[in-house]
Write an enzyme that holds these catalytic residues in place. Structure first.
Site, mmCIF file in Angstrom:
data_model
loop_
_atom_site.group_PDB
_atom_site.id
_atom_site.type_symbol
_atom_site.label_atom_id
_atom_site.label_comp_id
_atom_site.label_asym_id
_atom_site.label_seq_id
_atom_site.Cartn_x
_atom_site.Cartn_y
_atom_site.Cartn_z
ATOM 1 N N LYS A 1 0.922 -1.205 0.053
ATOM 2 C CA LYS A 1 0.009 -0.133 -0.064
ATOM 3 C C LYS A 1 0.778 1.281 -0.009
ATOM 4 O O LYS A 1 1.871 1.206 0.638
ATOM 5 C CB LYS A 1 -0.842 -0.095 1.416
ATOM 6 C CG LYS A 1 -1.814 0.994 1.536
ATOM 7 C CD LYS A 1 -3.049 0.752 0.630
ATOM 8 C CE LYS A 1 -3.966 2.057 0.315
ATOM 9 N NZ LYS A 1 -3.595 2.753 -0.871
ATOM 10 N N GLN B 1 6.967 3.909 3.856
ATOM 11 C CA GLN B 1 5.769 3.449 3.985
ATOM 12 C C GLN B 1 5.537 2.142 4.770
ATOM 13 O O GLN B 1 4.317 1.918 5.314
ATOM 14 C CB GLN B 1 5.307 3.107 2.530
ATOM 15 C CG GLN B 1 3.742 3.229 2.355
ATOM 16 C CD GLN B 1 3.452 4.772 2.276
ATOM 17 O OE1 GLN B 1 3.976 5.535 1.411
ATOM 18 N NE2 GLN B 1 2.111 5.233 2.985
ATOM 19 N N LYS C 1 5.487 3.400 8.406
ATOM 20 C CA LYS C 1 4.361 4.323 8.495
ATOM 21 C C LYS C 1 2.984 3.401 8.650
ATOM 22 O O LYS C 1 2.257 3.415 9.405
ATOM 23 C CB LYS C 1 4.135 5.239 7.408
ATOM 24 C CG LYS C 1 3.058 6.104 7.536
ATOM 25 C CD LYS C 1 2.750 6.995 6.329
ATOM 26 C CE LYS C 1 3.768 7.301 5.450
ATOM 27 N NZ LYS C 1 3.681 8.619 4.485
ATOM 28 N N LYS D 1 5.318 1.846 -3.040
ATOM 29 C CA LYS D 1 5.186 3.009 -3.646
ATOM 30 C C LYS D 1 5.712 2.993 -5.052
ATOM 31 O O LYS D 1 6.186 2.180 -5.555
ATOM 32 C CB LYS D 1 6.398 3.978 -3.025
ATOM 33 C CG LYS D 1 6.056 5.415 -2.900
ATOM 34 C CD LYS D 1 4.995 5.969 -1.687
ATOM 35 C CE LYS D 1 4.734 7.198 -2.162
ATOM 36 N NZ LYS D 1 4.086 7.707 -0.856
ATOM 37 N N GLY E 1 -2.765 8.253 -4.334
ATOM 38 C CA GLY E 1 -2.206 9.215 -4.748
ATOM 39 C C GLY E 1 -0.882 9.651 -4.002
ATOM 40 O O GLY E 1 -0.591 9.132 -2.986
ATOM 41 N N ASP E 2 -0.121 10.766 -4.456
ATOM 42 C CA ASP E 2 1.006 11.433 -3.812
ATOM 43 C C ASP E 2 1.380 12.671 -4.677
ATOM 44 O O ASP E 2 0.165 13.154 -5.319
ATOM 45 C CB ASP E 2 2.090 10.409 -3.948
ATOM 46 C CG ASP E 2 3.224 10.821 -2.719
ATOM 47 O OD1 ASP E 2 3.217 10.565 -1.510
ATOM 48 O OD2 ASP E 2 4.270 11.521 -3.063
ATOM 49 N N THR F 1 -4.963 13.501 5.316
ATOM 50 C CA THR F 1 -3.501 13.638 5.741
ATOM 51 C C THR F 1 -3.181 14.920 6.436
ATOM 52 O O THR F 1 -2.500 15.011 7.433
ATOM 53 C CB THR F 1 -2.349 13.450 4.481
ATOM 54 O OG1 THR F 1 -2.833 12.457 3.612
ATOM 55 C CG2 THR F 1 -1.132 13.133 4.813
ATOM 56 N N ASN G 1 -2.622 18.678 -1.525
ATOM 57 C CA ASN G 1 -3.530 18.149 -0.689
ATOM 58 C C ASN G 1 -3.179 18.371 0.983
ATOM 59 O O ASN G 1 -3.993 18.831 1.826
ATOM 60 C CB ASN G 1 -3.672 16.796 -1.013
ATOM 61 C CG ASN G 1 -4.778 16.000 -0.704
ATOM 62 O OD1 ASN G 1 -5.904 16.732 -0.735
ATOM 63 N ND2 ASN G 1 -4.766 14.717 -0.224
ATOM 64 N N SER H 1 -7.192 5.639 3.696
ATOM 65 C CA SER H 1 -6.798 4.764 2.572
ATOM 66 C C SER H 1 -7.344 3.431 2.954
ATOM 67 O O SER H 1 -8.378 2.841 2.092
ATOM 68 C CB SER H 1 -5.591 4.769 1.798
ATOM 69 O OG SER H 1 -5.389 6.005 1.035
HETATM 70 N N1 GLU Z 1 1.038 8.971 -0.642
HETATM 71 C C1 GLU Z 1 0.493 9.035 0.774
HETATM 72 C C2 GLU Z 1 1.518 8.572 1.943
HETATM 73 O O1 GLU Z 1 2.763 9.265 1.729
HETATM 74 C C3 GLU Z 1 -0.817 7.930 0.922
HETATM 75 C C4 GLU Z 1 -0.517 6.737 0.370
HETATM 76 C C5 GLU Z 1 -1.835 5.869 0.425
HETATM 77 O O2 GLU Z 1 -3.092 6.389 0.662
HETATM 78 O O3 GLU Z 1 -1.780 4.751 0.180
HETATM 79 O O4 GLU Z 1 1.419 8.105 2.809
#
Ligand code: GLU
Length: 453
Positions: free
Chosen positions: A92, A113, A116, A128, A167-168, A211, A242, A385
């Site tokens: 994810k 990630q 996190k 990612k 997204g990012d 976020t 965002n 998410s």
């Molecule tokens: N890009 C966001 C992050 O850095 C969200 C990633 C997601 O929702 O999967 O955590």
């Protein structure tokens, strides 16, 4: 082998096997060094070679993306998806479309990630992706052409229980819509394969805001721990995407005063407080430069990049009590940290991924500035998410208030986990160490349970 030697050995291997991947090495170095207390207490991680295994992605996909621009010319970009770790759940993590994207950037983001996502307490692994495609100045047709071409390759590697991108930077609702449409067309499946979807086609309420909202909730948790509150505080925020927009919105809702925002060309300093509606009109709707904000709000100051301090970012030279770096990696330097401290800043809370350079983090720590590390502070996005995945899987739809209440609870739990883990491992008050250790423990223990996969 001593724990320090073990960490240095894995870092040396990483440097040798990932030459030039500076950001990935930076992220690895930060995490591995902070794991020393847990490695010293539990030798299973050495015995099972967990660090060696953790720093290598399970799968790295690199592909060519050919798309046709408005002049009928075929353009070529590079696409990436790094499926880093699936010990606790499907991969994810977001997709970033920005000219700076390369393998090192995607690996740094994917590595972050893992921890996190683990820290959210939810069952999501780390991944990612993205491309060096630059969405700036492209027509809607060109964006669609690129997104469809990108999905033409990516679709074969993802799925609702396999890998769920989102997204990012450079990827929002519009891009996700084009990619979702193409995925559906190719596979014939309407499934929760992406998050951050539009509300009419499977998206979750409050995902867009999550976020930024989560970042402010996290900051409030830190301040409360030290008998303080965000209320009444002057805050600087960088970025105008965002994360920054909904950080600013939530700061207002919690009676703080956000006075800055920025984009790649300059910073807005609006002493009486950023005009949220003007910012949304310029960035969310207009997709324009912040020079347009200055036109709408002539009493605001616009500081172009050319006027930024040497080695620094204009945003961090504006006096504040709390700083929210919410733009991109390494945007807050040692020089910035010194200026923030000089101006009496009490808290730095990371909305972006790895926005503070390692020497700046060390300086802030030495000066007793409270610090909300990215893996914890910005985890509200990916956590929401997962709430979207959960709604998709059960074919249900929760209200904004329900999702927001869950987000609020998750951010509190992330704070408590980070804080308590830091205490448990003798790193009192060091939320960065606490977040890394807690995120690591769940993943590493799962890797041991699952054997040599
Ligand atoms: N890009 C966001 C992050 O850095 C969200 C990633 C997601 O929702 O999967 O955590």
């Amino acid at each position: 082998m001593s724990v320090v030697d073990y960490i240095e050995k894995v870092l040396a291997q990483t440097a040798a096997s990932s030459p030039g991947q500076i950001e990935f090495y930076q992220a690895t170095e930060e995490v591995l060094h902070s794991l020393r207390p847990i490695l010293e207490r539990d030798n299973r991680y050495d015995k099972y070679n967990i660090l060696d295994r953790l720093v290598v992605p399970e799968r790295t996909i690199i592909f060519k993306v050919n798309w046709v621009d408005d002049n009928g010319v075929i353009q070529t970009n590079i696409g990436y998806r790094v499926q880093f770790n699936s010990a606790i759940g499907p991969y994810k993590g977001g997709l970033r479309f920005h000219p700076s994207v390369n393998l090192g950037i995607v690996k740094f983001l994917g590595f972050e990630q893992i921890f996190k996502n683990s820290l959210t307490g939810l069952s999501i692994g780390g991944g990612k992706g993205g491309s060096n495609f630059n969405p700036k100045g492209k027509s809607e047709n060109e964006i669609m052409s690129f997104c469809q071409a990108f999905m033409d390759e990516l679709y074969r590697h993802i799925g609702e229980t396999r890998d769920v991108p989102a997204g990012d930077i450079g990827v929002g609702g519009r891009e996700l819509g084009f990619m979702f449409g193409r995925y559906k067309k190719i596979t014939g499946k309407f499934e929760g394969v992406l998050t951050g979807k539009g509300l009419n086609w499977g998206g979750s309420l409050a995902r867009t805001e999550a976020t930024g909202y989560g970042s402010v909730y996290f900051a409030e948790n830190i301040l409360n721990k030290y008998d303080d509150t965000i209320k009444g505080k002057t805050c600087t925020v960088s970025g105008s995407g965002n994360v920054a927009i909904y950080t600013i919105q939530k700061l207002y809702e919690m009676d703080a005063i956000p006075v800055t925002c920025s984009d790649s060309k300059g910073t807005i300093y609006h002493k009486k407080g950023i005009e949220l509606e003007a910012l949304k009109a310029v960035k969310e709707i207009g997709r324009k430069s912040l020079t347009e904000y200055k036109k709408l709000c002539p009493d605001a100051e616009y500081i172009p990049v050319s006027k930024y301090p040497e080695n620094g970012h204009a945003t961090w030279s504006i006096p504040c009590e709390c700083a929210f770096p919410s733009a991109t990696q390494n945007e807050l330097s040692l020089a910035d940290a010194k200026t923030l401290v000089k101006n009496g800043c009490k808290l730095v809370n990371e909305g972006a991924n790895m926005p503070t350079t390692p020497d700046a983090v060390a300086y802030l720590k030495a000066k007793g500035v409270l610090f909300g590390p990215a893996k914890a502070a910005n985890a509200g996005g990916v956590a929401t998410s997962q709430l979207e995945m959960s709604q998709n899987a059960s074919m249900s739809k929760w209200t904004f208030a329900e999702v927001d209440a869950k987000l609020h609870k998750i951010m509190k739990s992330i704070f408590n986990t980070s804080y308590n883990t830091a205490e448990e491992y003798g790193c009192n008050g060091d939320l960065l160490a606490g977040a890394n250790i807690a995120g690591f423990k769940k993943v590493a223990d799962s890797m041991i349970d699952e054997g040599s996969v």
